[in-house]
Design a protein around this motif. Sequence first.
Motif, PDB file in Angstrom:
ATOM      1  N   GLN A   8       0.852  -1.199   0.000  1.00 24.49           N
ATOM      2  CA  GLN A   8       0.000   0.000   0.000  1.00 24.49           C
ATOM      3  C   GLN A   8       0.881   1.239   0.000  1.00 24.49           C
ATOM      4  OE1 GLN A   8      -4.088  -1.436   2.092  1.00 24.49           O
ATOM      5  NE2 GLN A   8      -2.721  -0.259   3.392  1.00 24.49           N
ATOM      6  N   THR A  43      -0.477  11.888  11.388  1.00 24.13           N
ATOM      7  CA  THR A  43      -1.073  11.395  10.137  1.00 24.13           C
ATOM      8  C   THR A  43      -0.345  10.134   9.688  1.00 24.13           C
ATOM      9  OG1 THR A  43      -1.450  13.693   9.533  1.00 24.13           O
ATOM     10  CG2 THR A  43      -1.683  12.068   7.772  1.00 24.13           C
ATOM     11  N   THR A  78      -1.199   7.138  11.794  1.00 22.43           N
ATOM     12  CA  THR A  78      -2.536   6.640  11.437  1.00 22.43           C
ATOM     13  C   THR A  78      -2.445   5.786  10.181  1.00 22.43           C
ATOM     14  OG1 THR A  78      -3.543   8.598  12.366  1.00 22.43           O
ATOM     15  CG2 THR A  78      -4.870   7.374  10.777  1.00 22.43           C
ATOM     16  N   LEU A  79      -1.734   6.299   9.198  1.00 21.09           N
ATOM     17  CA  LEU A  79      -1.619   5.568   7.928  1.00 21.09           C
ATOM     18  C   LEU A  79      -0.839   4.272   8.109  1.00 21.09           C
ATOM     19  CD1 LEU A  79      -0.974   8.654   5.653  1.00 21.09           C
ATOM     20  CD2 LEU A  79      -3.026   7.223   5.659  1.00 21.09           C
ATOM     21  N   GLN A  80       0.140   4.326   8.994  1.00 19.89           N
ATOM     22  CA  GLN A  80       0.914   3.110   9.262  1.00 19.89           C
ATOM     23  C   GLN A  80       0.017   2.035   9.883  1.00 19.89           C
ATOM     24  OE1 GLN A  80       5.248   3.942  10.469  1.00 19.89           O
ATOM     25  NE2 GLN A  80       4.538   2.494  11.984  1.00 19.89           N
ATOM     26  N   ALA A  81      -0.883   2.477  10.768  1.00 14.61           N
ATOM     27  CA  ALA A  81      -1.819   1.535  11.379  1.00 14.61           C
ATOM     28  C   ALA A  81      -2.785   0.966  10.343  1.00 14.61           C
ATOM     29  CB  ALA A  81      -2.593   2.236  12.502  1.00 14.61           C
ATOM     30  N   LEU A  82      -2.942   1.695   9.259  1.00 10.86           N
ATOM     31  CA  LEU A  82      -3.787   1.213   8.161  1.00 10.86           C
ATOM     32  C   LEU A  82      -2.955   0.405   7.159  1.00 10.86           C
ATOM     33  CD1 LEU A  82      -5.922   4.446   7.686  1.00 10.86           C
ATOM     34  CD2 LEU A  82      -6.735   2.259   8.585  1.00 10.86           C
ATOM     35  N   HIS A  83      -1.750   0.056   7.561  1.00  9.93           N
ATOM     36  CA  HIS A  83      -0.857  -0.818   6.782  1.00  9.93           C
ATOM     37  C   HIS A  83      -0.286  -0.218   5.513  1.00  9.93           C
ATOM     38  CE1 HIS A  83      -1.509  -3.982   9.630  1.00  9.93           C
ATOM     39  NE2 HIS A  83      -2.809  -3.745   9.561  1.00  9.93           N
ATOM     40  N   PHE A  84      -0.061   1.068   5.543  1.00 15.23           N
ATOM     41  CA  PHE A  84       0.679   1.635   4.410  1.00 15.23           C
ATOM     42  C   PHE A  84       2.161   1.326   4.604  1.00 15.23           C
ATOM     43  CE2 PHE A  84      -3.290   3.756   3.828  1.00 15.23           C
ATOM     44  CZ  PHE A  84      -3.381   3.821   2.441  1.00 15.23           C
TER      45      PHE A  84
END
Length: 317
Positions: A53, A99, A102-108
């Motif tokens: 991602q 930010t 957050t995105l890291q937690a969404l697996h980016f």
Amino acid sequence: MIEQRRGDGSLRHLITLEGLRRDEVEALLQHSQRYVCLAGQRPVRGTALRGIQIATLFTEPSTRTRVSFELAGRRLGADVINLELQLSSRVKGESMLDTIYTLQALHFDVFVIRDAEPGVLAHVAQHVGPHVSVLSAGEAHLAHPTQGLLDALTVRQHKGRVEALRIAIVGDLLHSRVARSAYHVFRLLEAREIRLIAPPGLMPGPDEFAGCARFTTLEEGLEGVDVVMMLRIQKERFSAAALPDGAEYFARYGLTAQRLARAHADAIVMHPQPMNRGVEIASEVADGPQSVIRSQVSNGVAVRMAVLETVAAGRGA
Ligand code: NCD
């Protein structure tokens, strides 16, 4: 300077070309070559980034860089999400790092960032998890590494090699991240000569661009060069009072066919775009037979595919 490699030496981040070895740059250029797509051809696709991602976060405007990173990711099977930062967290006061977390937690896994503030990219790179890569899409006036690579690829494509060439970089050098990355890559590839051509007020100080010849007259600087790299006047980085008048600038530093005739007969003309036609470059040159500006755009996708694949390959599972 931020360490861009992993412990095993593989490339993890790409924030600057400064400090990369020649073999690393050669490997990226070779890799890009696989994805070069000529007009009318179908782009090469792959699956190397399936399951990856990628988030693009741009706090400055961009068309080519953003679209080409997105295309590059998609052509290799990644999921790519573009975030409009101006519209979201920054205005709400959330810090860039929040930010990112957050995105890291969404697996980016990969962040492609453009920012006007020096140091933000390295700051993010220092705080992300070990499996995450940070790629610059342009940092202040400092660096635009994928642009430097695509410029080198384009020069090789049209001139065969960089080593024997005289290269002129012309215009708003003071504010140009494109010029700084071009300088690093052309130095590394051992260009015969790199000339800087700019009005005195837009010429960087002597502590930068070591080894370059400096000219304040366009005609003189263009004499016998093989590559003419034009730069945009970075209007957004000037105070209103300091902004040069477009017509006056064109009269002295605009690249016209007549001035280009001073360069080698088979010299190529480059521009990272967006162009200010009639300010730094005449349309007769921008659209003329020596212009490789459109090749630069196509090569941008190839380079970004190679960079994405390289950083993803090194991260293991
Ligand atoms: C450049 C940039 O934003 O640094 N554009 C690009 O990425 N091709 C050059 C510019 O804005 O002048």
